[in-house]
Design an enzyme around this catalytic site. Structure first.
Site, PDB file in Angstrom:
ATOM      1  CB  SER A 153       1.365   2.384 -11.219  1.00  0.00           C
ATOM      2  OG  SER A 153       2.032   3.613 -11.339  1.00  0.00           O
ATOM      3  CG  HIS A 180       3.774   3.163  -8.105  1.00  0.00           C
ATOM      4  ND1 HIS A 180       4.145   2.618  -9.317  1.00  0.00           N
ATOM      5  CD2 HIS A 180       4.380   2.409  -7.157  1.00  0.00           C
ATOM      6  CE1 HIS A 180       4.942   1.596  -9.111  1.00  0.00           C
ATOM      7  NE2 HIS A 180       5.095   1.437  -7.806  1.00  0.00           N
ATOM      8  CG  ASP A 273       7.175  -1.566  -8.369  1.00  0.00           C
ATOM      9  OD1 ASP A 273       7.902  -2.496  -7.969  1.00  0.00           O
ATOM     10  OD2 ASP A 273       6.586  -0.781  -7.593  1.00  0.00           O
TER      11      ASP A 273
END
Length: 331
Positions: A153, A180, A273
């Site tokens: 991310s 992400h 995540d």
């Protein structure tokens, strides 16, 4: 954030239309009709946050057991009276978190009560159960090559570029990468990484069979899943715990499809995540790496993986590439 709900049982989706999804907290996933025999496959394909199972037949208990052994997910069971109270308790013994009596003609008040329970249970960590008897299994083809699955991310593109620069063109495994990133930027990310590394880099497409030495990036706005034999699948369904693409969905599907030939890597990023997916890879015999705190831009996702025991190795960024080279030869 809406939680993904998969319903199992004949006619359950039609009954739930009377009020279960009136708010914004829950969203249905999967086909309109999921029978008990197909529950596990549906869970593996659609990644629900929570499962709603109608205990309308004894096969429902087998579905609960199979899911909780193979792919644990929080389960709320509805008891319409078709089974005995003892059978309803058996659902809890097999791993369901709660059981609710279902009236013959449930109305909006009932579904509002169920909705609140599902939202609560969706945030509970499901624990894998141990079966006391052999469960039916499908014979999956052996993975044709090792696979590296990467999750990142905030700070991820720079970190991934550093790792990929250490990997030669003849690398004997494909790499699937979930980042992400803002909508529409993954194509630019693929072009940039292609200039930074000797590997081929491209956005993933549905139906493509992965090739060693190639990096496949999850397109922004779609979940990336790995299927047996290295086939890729894009899923435009709802976000999973706020993310689409979801790192958990990529890593979990990679672990299920490649088992001990899968290597999972979780790099810098905020939140959680990917941690559950990394744990799934490790539990299926794969090898796992989390980036260390000192070299992470944000030690959120890797930290969560470490805390839940998902990371076999916690490494600084400059040691991850060499470790991948060492491990892929042993897979």
């Amino acid at each position: 954030m809406a939680f993904r709900v998969l319903m199992v049982g004949k006619g359950l989706r039609a009954l739930a239309a009377r009020g279960l999804f009136d708010g914004e907290s829950l969203v249905p996933v999967g086909p309109a009709e999921v029978d008990f025999a197909g529950a596990l496959v549906a869970v593996q394909r659609h990644f629900p946050d929570v499962l709603l199972v109608d205990l309308s037949a004894r096969e429902a208990l087998e579905a609960v057991e199979h899911v909780m052994v193979e792919r644990p997910v929080p389960i709320l069971a509805l008891h319409p009276g078709a089974l005995s109270g003892q059978d309803a308790f058996q659902a809890v013994a097999l791993g369901a978190l709660d059981v609710v009596e279902r009236p013959a003609s449930p109305g909006a008040d009932f579904w509002g009560h169920v909705s609140r329970k599902l939202v609560m249970l969706a945030q509970v960590k499901a624990v894998r159960q141990v079966s006391t008897r052999p469960l039916p299994r499908t014979d999956a083809p052996a993975p044709p090559f090792p696979l590296v699955a990467i999750a990142a991310s905030l700070g991820g593109p720079k970190a991934v570029a550093q790792v990929l620069r250490m990997i030669p063109r003849g690398f004997p495994a494909p790499l699937a990468y979930c980042q992400h990133i803002s909508e529409g930027f993954t194509e630019g990310l693929a072009h940039w990484l292609a200039m930074e590394t000797a590997l081929r880099v491209q956005e993933a497409e549905t139906g493509v069979v992965m090739e060693p030495g190639t990096v496949y990036i999850a397109p922004s706005g779609s979940h990336l899943l790995v299927r047996p034999e290295g086939r890729l699948e894009l899923d435009s369904g709802p976000a999973l715990r706020g993310f689409r693409p979801s790192c958990d969905m990529l890593l979990t599907s990679a672990g299920e499809a490649f088992g001990s030939r899968c290597i999972g890597v979780i790099l810098t990023g905020m939140g959680r995540d990917g941690a559950r997916g990394l744990k799934e890879i490790r539990e299926r015999g794969g090898r796992t790496i989390a980036q260390d705190e000192a070299t992470s831009t944000v030690w959120g996702m890797p930290r969560e993986a470490v805390l839940m025991g998902a990371a076999q190795e916690v490494l600084p960024l400059d040691r991850i590439g060499p470790m991948l080279l060492q491990w892929v030869d042993a897979c």
